[in-house]
Design an enzyme around this catalytic site. Sequence first.
Site, PDB file in Angstrom:
ATOM      1  N   GLU A   1     -66.430  21.420  84.712  1.00 56.01           N
ATOM      2  CA  GLU A   1     -66.200  20.987  85.938  1.00 56.01           C
ATOM      3  C   GLU A   1     -66.221  19.260  85.754  1.00 56.01           C
ATOM      4  O   GLU A   1     -65.654  18.556  86.563  1.00 56.01           O
ATOM      5  CB  GLU A   1     -67.300  21.411  87.105  1.00 56.01           C
TER       6      GLU A   1
ATOM      7  N   PHE B   1     -70.551  23.713  92.224  1.00 58.47           N
ATOM      8  CA  PHE B   1     -70.378  23.045  91.304  1.00 58.47           C
ATOM      9  C   PHE B   1     -69.535  21.741  91.778  1.00 58.47           C
ATOM     10  O   PHE B   1     -69.756  20.843  90.826  1.00 58.47           O
ATOM     11  CB  PHE B   1     -69.222  23.975  90.253  1.00 58.47           C
TER      12      PHE B   1
ATOM     13  N   ARG C   1     -65.231  32.149 101.984  1.00 54.18           N
ATOM     14  CA  ARG C   1     -64.518  33.241 101.444  1.00 54.18           C
ATOM     15  C   ARG C   1     -64.057  34.276 102.457  1.00 54.18           C
ATOM     16  O   ARG C   1     -62.799  34.672 102.156  1.00 54.18           O
ATOM     17  CB  ARG C   1     -65.641  33.919 100.650  1.00 54.18           C
TER      18      ARG C   1
END
Lengths: 317, 284
Positions: free
Chosen positions: A54, A79, A163
């Site tokens: 990342e 992340f 999500r």
Amino acid sequence: MAEAVRDAFGHTLVQLARENSDIVVLDADLATSTRVVYFAQEFPERFFQMGVAEQNMMGVAAGMALMGKIPFVSTFGVFASRRACDQVAISVAHCRLNVKIVGAYSGIVSGNNGATHQAVEDVGIMRAIPHIVVVDPSDGVETEQVVRAIVAYDGPVYLRVTRDVWPRVSPEGYNFVLGKAVQVREGVDVTLIGSGMMSSQCVEATHILSRSGIDARVLHMPTLKPIDVEAIVKAAEETGGIVTAENHNIYGGLGSAVAEVLAEHAPALMKRVGIQDCYGECGGNAELLCKYGMSPQHIAEAAQSVLQGRNYSVRRL
Amino acid sequence: MSSLSEQEIRRLEEIARRIRCRTVRTISEAGVGHVGGCLSEADILTALYFHVMKLDPQRPDWDDRDRFVLSKGHGAVGLYSTLAERGYFSPELLKTFGRINSAFQVHPDMHMVPGIEISTGALAQGLSAALGIALAARLDGKAFHVYCLIGDGESQEGQIWEAAQTAAHYKADNLTVILDYNGVQLLGPVSEIMEIAPVADKWRSFNWAVVEIDGHDMRQIITALEFAEEIKARPCIVIAHTTKGKGVSYMEGKAAWHGKPPNEKQLAQALVDLGCDRAGDAYG
């Protein structure tokens, strides 16, 4: 059926990319989860698989922005905010580059992945980094407009993407404006200020409060930075008490941002509903919201305690 | 490949000498700056800006210019001195270096100084940005080349190897990295702080083309950079063996001169060592 924020994000990105050839996407091997897979399928030449790395991904995006691209850097929020924090700060924010950082599976409701994948401090991190705009949309309808708005905006943005499907908050004919809150329910006794999916929990809480004769207003705050000072002050002046509800630690996110505004502009009694400075765990969304003091019932109790001027502490249901 | 006459080599060596003079004077007068690494990179920067790269100092934003990213942002004064010498801005401006309200930050800022492609200073981040420029250039069908200078201490950062792996995966042959391998970092020799050797083998194993040169031999530098530009289907790194503090007798190879500015007396000696005290020298 309402659309999850991640699906609306993925589909809108494809639509925008058809009109705007500058949009590129960088992924760290999570495209199916984050839904940038739709973009990858239609625009393979503009989709850059960066592998599970990342920090480099964030820097590569900065370089692409220098070339006039509009890079969407997509990974999980944990992340994007923690792993690549220095790259976000120096390569993106300090350079004021037009990079859109997308933190998926935001907050505690992150698909039963447990504490390592629950971004509970991402808003605090991103809000503290100069130049970054932070957006936390509530539902698919709003997300479509949010993605359009951040492409139109020239500068670094952190977009939170949840999500799962949550009840729709956006009113009919809703028009998202970057930096503006929207009142989604009228009320005079207390104001519930939500961001992201927690605004839907605020609306639920108003039904609980109604049964006690409390008429709660709901103010949805999709943009966490810059925060809508005017809307917060208005709510404080008109309803007196404020409850914030966020899918995030109570430190650094919506609650902190609202408290900052109230303290400087319109002191009012307020309570913060959110993660109480701890890490989460596995479990279903409803179970997590209940255990970590973020359910509609908790929001309603916080509102009642504000009205009663009492100290509020989280009660385990 | 361009012909490389003795005359051209001597011209470039003279420019590098002037850049070193400007560098030590600027750092000494400001009382801040990373003199050792600025002196080790000077010949590489001279070769790039005065012989290799396609650029136009009058149009620093020219779309088709070759790009240079100073990933080892601590070498800022070396780059500023090079840009000044090349005509991007007046050398007089460097008198403000490191002071409040100056465009010339101790680590370079892209929004303040013409010719700086991206702000650097947090090590390893420049390499990823350079790769991003290279990948975007390929997408746009641009023919320019991207050069990135990294340090050996910087090579201890994990991000360097993330970028190395990604550049090779994408066969980024429009990217050339130069490693300023002076062997010394802030606290001592790289081999003692955190060994990076065998660094050439590491880059080879990451599927990069690797060239090793004497980073103070102008002919070797230019030959290597021109070779790197011709390589297809993989990126190339030029491992330039250099000397920290190159050109100043008491600084060479000494970790103490990583970030210590020379005082007035030391500056005088440095200028003598660099031949900057000659009559008619602009930097005397």
